[in-house]
Design an enzyme around this catalytic site. Structure first.
Site, PDB file in Angstrom:
ATOM      1  N   HIS A 147     -30.208 -14.045  23.321  1.00 13.88           N
ATOM      2  CA  HIS A 147     -29.260 -13.988  24.428  1.00 13.88           C
ATOM      3  C   HIS A 147     -28.692 -15.357  24.807  1.00 13.88           C
ATOM      4  CE1 HIS A 147     -30.685  -9.940  24.729  1.00 13.88           C
ATOM      5  NE2 HIS A 147     -30.039  -9.687  25.869  1.00 13.88           N
ATOM      6  N   ASP A 152      -8.879   7.561   7.076  1.00 16.98           N
ATOM      7  CA  ASP A 152     -10.333   7.663   6.917  1.00 16.98           C
ATOM      8  C   ASP A 152     -11.026   6.342   7.242  1.00 16.98           C
ATOM      9  OD1 ASP A 152     -10.606  10.419   5.860  1.00 16.98           O
ATOM     10  OD2 ASP A 152      -9.419   9.650   4.200  1.00 16.98           O
ATOM     11  N   GLY A 153     -10.404   5.212   6.842  1.00 18.54           N
ATOM     12  CA  GLY A 153     -11.018   3.913   7.105  1.00 18.54           C
ATOM     13  C   GLY A 153     -11.189   3.649   8.584  1.00 18.54           C
ATOM     14  N   PRO A 198      -6.538  -4.596  11.189  1.00 17.68           N
ATOM     15  CA  PRO A 198      -7.991  -4.368  11.177  1.00 17.68           C
ATOM     16  C   PRO A 198      -8.276  -2.918  11.572  1.00 17.68           C
ATOM     17  CG  PRO A 198      -7.395  -6.311  12.470  1.00 17.68           C
ATOM     18  CD  PRO A 198      -6.136  -5.582  12.193  1.00 17.68           C
ATOM     19  N   HIS A 237      -3.713   3.331  -3.492  1.00 16.90           N
ATOM     20  CA  HIS A 237      -3.907   2.835  -2.126  1.00 16.90           C
ATOM     21  C   HIS A 237      -3.280   1.466  -1.898  1.00 16.90           C
ATOM     22  CE1 HIS A 237      -5.806   1.705   1.671  1.00 16.90           C
ATOM     23  NE2 HIS A 237      -6.143   0.568   1.088  1.00 16.90           N
ATOM     24  N   ASN A 271      -7.134  12.118   3.883  1.00 16.00           N
ATOM     25  CA  ASN A 271      -6.825  12.300   2.460  1.00 16.00           C
ATOM     26  C   ASN A 271      -8.028  12.053   1.556  1.00 16.00           C
ATOM     27  OD1 ASN A 271      -7.011   9.430   2.002  1.00 16.00           O
ATOM     28  ND2 ASN A 271      -4.894   9.204   2.700  1.00 16.00           N
ATOM     29  N   HIS A 318     -23.450 -16.330  31.602  1.00 15.21           N
ATOM     30  CA  HIS A 318     -24.710 -16.630  30.915  1.00 15.21           C
ATOM     31  C   HIS A 318     -24.403 -17.469  29.673  1.00 15.21           C
ATOM     32  CE1 HIS A 318     -25.748 -13.498  33.693  1.00 15.21           C
ATOM     33  NE2 HIS A 318     -27.022 -13.504  33.362  1.00 15.21           N
ATOM     34  N   HIS A 343       0.843  -1.194   0.000  1.00 18.33           N
ATOM     35  CA  HIS A 343       0.000   0.000   0.000  1.00 18.33           C
ATOM     36  C   HIS A 343       0.884   1.253   0.000  1.00 18.33           C
ATOM     37  CE1 HIS A 343      -2.384  -3.271   1.692  1.00 18.33           C
ATOM     38  NE2 HIS A 343      -3.484  -2.617   1.349  1.00 18.33           N
ATOM     39  N   PHE A 362     -22.568 -11.967  23.663  1.00 24.20           N
ATOM     40  CA  PHE A 362     -22.046 -10.712  23.137  1.00 24.20           C
ATOM     41  C   PHE A 362     -20.553 -10.770  22.836  1.00 24.20           C
ATOM     42  CE2 PHE A 362     -25.633  -8.987  25.911  1.00 24.20           C
ATOM     43  CZ  PHE A 362     -26.554  -9.080  24.866  1.00 24.20           C
ATOM     44  N   GLU A 377     -18.448  -3.446  23.945  1.00 26.72           N
ATOM     45  CA  GLU A 377     -17.703  -4.700  23.999  1.00 26.72           C
ATOM     46  C   GLU A 377     -16.441  -4.680  23.132  1.00 26.72           C
ATOM     47  OE1 GLU A 377     -21.997  -5.683  24.901  1.00 26.72           O
ATOM     48  OE2 GLU A 377     -20.950  -4.528  23.343  1.00 26.72           O
ATOM     49  N   HIS A 381      -1.916  -0.969   7.169  1.00 33.27           N
ATOM     50  CA  HIS A 381      -1.530  -1.247   5.778  1.00 33.27           C
ATOM     51  C   HIS A 381      -0.354  -0.375   5.338  1.00 33.27           C
ATOM     52  CE1 HIS A 381      -4.725   1.833   5.773  1.00 33.27           C
ATOM     53  NE2 HIS A 381      -4.009   2.399   4.829  1.00 33.27           N
TER      54      HIS A 381
END
Length: 662
Positions: free
Chosen positions: A471, A156-157, A116, A261, A186, A459, A27, A435, A409, A67
């Site tokens: 749930h 931006d991502g 990520p 990119h 950008n 739970h 990139h 969750f 979370e 990246h």
């Protein structure tokens, strides 16, 4: 801009582009655009020591836009970290020290594995939170032993991801003044101009979240960048967002285009870039004045660390008890000692929910490990992780180590990763098991980075009852068990719960402990030694070699024991194997595993209130399952266990069918 800095910026740009071109992968856009910021930050603003990348009181840097790794490797190489020219030439290759996205344990100087988008920002919040707690705990008016900043760079991502808003929201609430986030605006992502998806006012949003926002303008204005960092450091009660405007793919024919990119520039565009920069050196060669930066940075870093070591010695002389505690915390020595303390196994033998066992054991751990940092996604009273007498962290009580994360979370998990990376504190976090999906990527990154984060999920099954299928976890055990590097405990009683926590305190990587909402039947047969092996013979029946084996975990152990009694009345001897942790059991010797699950006994039944998928390796082709491969339903949990067949009668009938077929 002076010539040396100009040459440094050009070197970062060219080295980054050369890495990508040689690898034919990468990139180039962000490295070309934001090189002036990185050059200034690393060589003129950050406190780092290239000769000792893990120096404790260093500033941390998190490349949330992972990246752009070629840019990070370039500046680390230039600054004298153990990133060689050959490493740059092996960018993105098998077993290289310069992988496609930054990875700790692989590249010297990388403080956090990233890739990520948005995760790195939440990790940075964790770094800054750890610095805040430790500085409040140990610093004195005359001596500061914890005093550093956390910097992060995003694009931006990252700003589009939900985790960024979760993390920014809590960071503003906590008033983390030593967190400085650079936003490279950008306006380009993979699909083109961000105007088609992203038109919000990022500055106004962060101001509303409690941040100081500083707009630098062009990334080429170095004086503005320096002034912005100075202003960020001056604001002690707010995290700072510094917005810079760059041109993706700067200097190349692909400037301001999405094509720059995520793909190499190509030979022609790379030549044009070098021509525009006046670059005449061969690939991976750098100017002499830029080469000199490494020795300058090493000398500066050594002086910085020597100064801190002198400060630490003065602290030791004046505050010896605090010094000993500090060293114990940052080395992890106190956690290792707690893992061997028999107090962990001082548990109740009553029929109580494992979430209650969890709460009792956490109180014990807190007495042994006061640097335990634990919090929940607004569910502390329900999952029993709110430890009585433990102070909550807040901007006005920075020594508190119980955390209100709010209903966040995903950020909670990533913040815990940052805390663990920082060192000095032991992070645990909790929510309802269903969750855990919201925080899956944070859990995955814990495992990938081998971080000692403990996830407590209460739970655990249809035992949730009336709240219904939204749930009630079904596939979640399978999902977490499929992640390499994390151990999943689902204990059936206090002894197994204690073994799970001992494992968590001892393990290099993450552990998840899954606890029940409902009371479980007390059988008082579990053993510390067996539970620590992940799977063991809980009850062997009346024959040395059983007729059949039933394997189970958690709340289903109770009806399995009852089924054993029912079948004994028919002259059938059943071995009950408790399997609180598949991962730990699978790591035992083949000889031990054979004693628990002998190959000669092919009549086997797995019983668990969740998906049957992970149990096939134990049950084989001749066995069967009492599991759930559909979503649950809303009803009292006692009726649900009957409805889905988790009764002693159905388990016994299933075993008899398996025996008939064998």
């Amino acid at each position: 801009m002076n010539n040396n800095l100009n040459d440094l910026i050009s070197t970062i740009r060219v080295l980054s582009a050369d890495q990508i071109e040689k690898a034919n992968s990468g990139h180039p856009g962000t490295p070309l655009g934001v090189a002036p910021l990185v050059a200034t930050l690393f060589t003129e603003e950050m406190n780092i020591n290239p000769s000792n990348p893990d120096f404790f009181n260093r500033d941390r840097f998190v490349l949330s836009a992972g990246h752009a790794s070629s840019m990070l490797y370039s500046i680390l190489h230039i600054c004298g970290f153990d990133v060689t020219k050959e490493d740059l030439m092996n960018f993105r290759q098998l077993k290289s020290r310069t992988p496609g996205h930054p990875e700790i344990h692989v590249t010297a100087g990388v403080d956090c594995s990233t890739g990520p988008l948005g995760q790195g920002i939440a990790n940075a919040v964790g770094f800054a939170l750890a610095e805040r707690i430790l500085s409040a705990k140990f610093n004195k008016e005359d001596i500061k032993v914890v005093d550093h900043y956390t910097y992060a760079l995003c694009g931006d991502g990252c700003m589009m991801e939900g985790i960024e808003n979760e993390a920014a929201s809590i960071a503003g609430n906590w008033k983390l003044g030593k967190l400085i986030l650079f936003y490279d605006s950008n306006n380009i992502t993979i699909e083109g101009n961000t105007g088609c998806t992203f038109t919000e006012d990022v500055a106004l949003r962060h101001e509303a979240l409690g941040w100081q926002v500083i707009k630098v303008g062009s990334v080429d204005n170095i004086d503005n960048i320096k002034n912005a960092i100075k202003a960020a450091k001056a604001e002690e009660n707010k995290p700072s967002l510094i917005i810079v405007e760059s041109h993706i793919g700067f200097g190349s024919p692909k400037v301001d285009s999405a094509s720059s990119h995520g793909a190499p520039l190509g030979p022609d565009a790379l030549k044009a870039l070098k021509d525009n920069l006046g670059w005449e050196l061969p690939p991976f060669e750098i100017p002499e004045n830029v080469q000199n930066i490494a020795s300058i940075m090493k000398e500066k870093g050594a002086k910085l660390e020597d100064k801190w070591n002198s400060t630490l010695e003065a602290y030791k002389a004046k505050y010896p008890q605090d010094y000993d505690t500090f060293i114990s915390w940052i080395s992890g020595e106190n956690v290792a000692q707690a893992a061997q303390n028999e107090l962990l196994f001082n548990v109740k033998k009553d029929s109580i929910a494992t979430r209650n066992h969890c709460g009792d054991i956490l109180s014990t751990i807190n007495s042994l490990v006061p640097n335990l940092v634990i919090g929940s996604a607004d569910l502390g009273p329900s999952n029993c992780t709110a430890i009585k007498g433990k102070d909550f962290f807040s901007s006005s009580n920075p020594t508190g180590t119980e955390i209100h994360y709010g209903v966040r979370e995903h950020a909670m998990g990533a913040i815990c990763n940052g805390i663990a990376l920082h060192k000095g504190l032991l992070p645990m976090c909790a929510t309802f098991f269903v969750f855990s999906d919201y925080m899956k990527y944070s859990i995955r990154m814990s495992a990938m980075m081998e971080l000692p984060v403990t996830y407590i999920f209460s739970h655990d099954s249809i035992g949730v009852g009336e709240d219904g299928p939204t749930h009630q976890p079904i596939e979640h055990l399978t999902s977490l068990r499929s992640i390499p590097g994390i151990d999943i405990y689902r204990p059936c009683d206090g002894i197994e719960t204690a073994a799970a926590f001992k494992h968590a305190l001892s393990k290099k990587g993450p552990t998840a402990i899954i606890t029940s909402r409902q009371k479980l039947l007390a059988h008082n047969l579990s053993t510390k030694e067996g539970a620590e092996k992940g799977g063991y013979i809980l009850s062997n029946g009346f024959k040395q070699t059983p007729d059949a084996i039933v394997i189970s975990s958690g709340s289903e152990i109770g009806p399995c024991m009852q089924a054993q009694e029912l079948l004994a009345q028919k002259g059938i001897s059943i071995r009950v194997v408790s399997m609180p942790c598949m991962e730990v059991f699978d790591n035992q010797s083949a000889e031990y595993r054979e004693t628990v699950l002998p190959k000669s006994v092919r009549a086997r039944v797995a019983v668990e209130a969740g998906s049957k998928m992970p149990w096939g390796k134990y049950v084989g082709l001749d066995g069967d399952y009492v599991c759930i491969d559909q979503f649950g339903t809303s009803a009292p949990f006692t009726k649900l266990f009957d409805y889905y067949g988790f009764t002693s009668e159905n388990i016994a009938n299933t075993i008899e069918k398996v025996l008939a077929n064998n």
